[in-house]
Design a protein around this motif. Sequence first.
Motif, PDB file in Angstrom:
ATOM      1  N   THR B  18      24.155 -14.589 -10.556  1.00  0.00           N
ATOM      2  CA  THR B  18      23.189 -15.004 -11.384  1.00  0.00           C
ATOM      3  C   THR B  18      23.616 -13.912 -13.076  1.00  0.00           C
ATOM      4  O   THR B  18      23.262 -13.093 -13.295  1.00  0.00           O
ATOM      5  CB  THR B  18      22.040 -15.718 -10.976  1.00  0.00           C
ATOM      6  N   ASN B  55      23.341 -23.820 -13.214  1.00  0.00           N
ATOM      7  CA  ASN B  55      21.943 -23.880 -12.657  1.00  0.00           C
ATOM      8  C   ASN B  55      21.323 -25.229 -13.047  1.00  0.00           C
ATOM      9  O   ASN B  55      22.279 -25.870 -14.532  1.00  0.00           O
ATOM     10  CB  ASN B  55      20.733 -23.297 -12.975  1.00  0.00           C
ATOM     11  N   ALA B  62      25.452 -19.223 -11.204  1.00  0.00           N
ATOM     12  CA  ALA B  62      25.185 -18.331 -10.022  1.00  0.00           C
ATOM     13  C   ALA B  62      26.697 -18.552  -9.069  1.00  0.00           C
ATOM     14  O   ALA B  62      27.913 -19.375  -9.521  1.00  0.00           O
ATOM     15  CB  ALA B  62      24.354 -19.578  -8.701  1.00  0.00           C
TER      16      ALA B  62
END
Lengths: 237, 237
Positions: B18, B55, B62
């Motif tokens: 991430t 996100n 991600a």
Amino acid sequence: MKTLAVLVAPGMLADGATVDLADAERHHLKVRRVEGEAEVLVFDGVGNVARGIVNSRGDGVAVGVVQWVPRPAETVLAVGAGDKDRFLVLAERCTELGVTRLVPLLTERSQAVDSRFRDVALDKARRRAREACKQSENAWATVVAESCPLAEVSVRHPGLRWLLAHVGGNVCPAVARGDAVGWIIGPEGGLAADELTIAVEMLRATPVALGPAVLRFDTAAVAAAAITQDRRAATKG
Amino acid sequence: MKTLAVLVAPGMLADGATVDLADAERHHLKVRRVEGEAEVLVFDGVGNVARGIVNSRGDGVAVGVVQWVPRPAETVLAVGAGDKDRFLVLAERCTELGVTRLVPLLTERSQAVDSRFRDVALDKARRRAREACKQSENAWATVVAESCPLAEVSVRHPGLRWLLAHVGGNVCPAVARGDAVGWIIGPEGGLAADELTIAVEMLRATPVALGPAVLRFDTAAVAAAAITQDRRAATKG
């Protein structure tokens, strides 16, 4: 350094003529601090070139013997009319790279661009293309045509072998010196699916990859023009 | 339409990682009105590409499985560092056209340009070149090197076969897929006589005509890059 160049209206250049200079040209000479009787190259953008002497007032030029540069083979770029400022710079680049006609192409995705080139700016584009004769010393300015939908481009601009700038297309085919070639260059975001069909089926355009990456419309147009010139130079006959 | 792309710092991309997004990228997503969990292409500009999901806060991505795109053959453009704004646009164009290195060249006539590109703007040029990965979907950003005098270019950038953009030069030679090529592109007004001697005698550069006209430095650079890619694609082996 290069000889200074001036641009005059088409039809004015004749052996031994004296030609008035337009305001923009007078201003150009003033900015370049040309004073007294300066020797210049004189272009009219339609194939005539001469040496000349600017008069001491800077408002006229006495022309010597006019040379005629033969019209080059047709290289037409029909380009999705994206951002106006970038399209105007492209008009200059076209004269530098021997493009004979630049056609602003009306496409689905160019119509969505707020800042897009519109025909009200045609005069400006034509002036920019003609002005570029001076810097590039090309006797022929690119002619900027009225904007045109993709489906009409082969009717309004007939007699061309069409190539389509397309990611994943073929290597550019050989172009002989005299071949009349037309490129379809999509706008930012590319041609829509039905437009690709028109290009391939109606114009019988050959898809050509200008490298592996996705190019902005003006990069693609300059690349297509440069490769066409290079292919012509590399081909015998 | 194209998948939206984001750029991350080199060394951040790993399978399943991430990655935080820099402020500029967050802003970019906001401008493009990306909300919720959007699928994006993630580039790092040094060969790594992955699909990712931004996100819901728009500040991280991600990453899925990272693909590695092999480093392309060297194409170096050493370009007389003229007008800064046009040089910055050129840095973008270079990434689009697969140029691996762009070297601002210190030359007699570029030094006379007040608005010229200087090394204080290197960060900006590097950012522009990296940013262009997103639009062009090229996994490799052009590296913008420190500016360099012509006489030192072959020492600082060794192992290249040099070509010199030159009006009246030869047709561009064949370029094999793996050939490491460097172009010398003069500034506005061209190289001075002693610089031409350095290019031909010290760098053993082959003079190549990019068409018959005089090109502006940025047009010449884009033309050289496009022709190099085309020659590589057309050559077997």
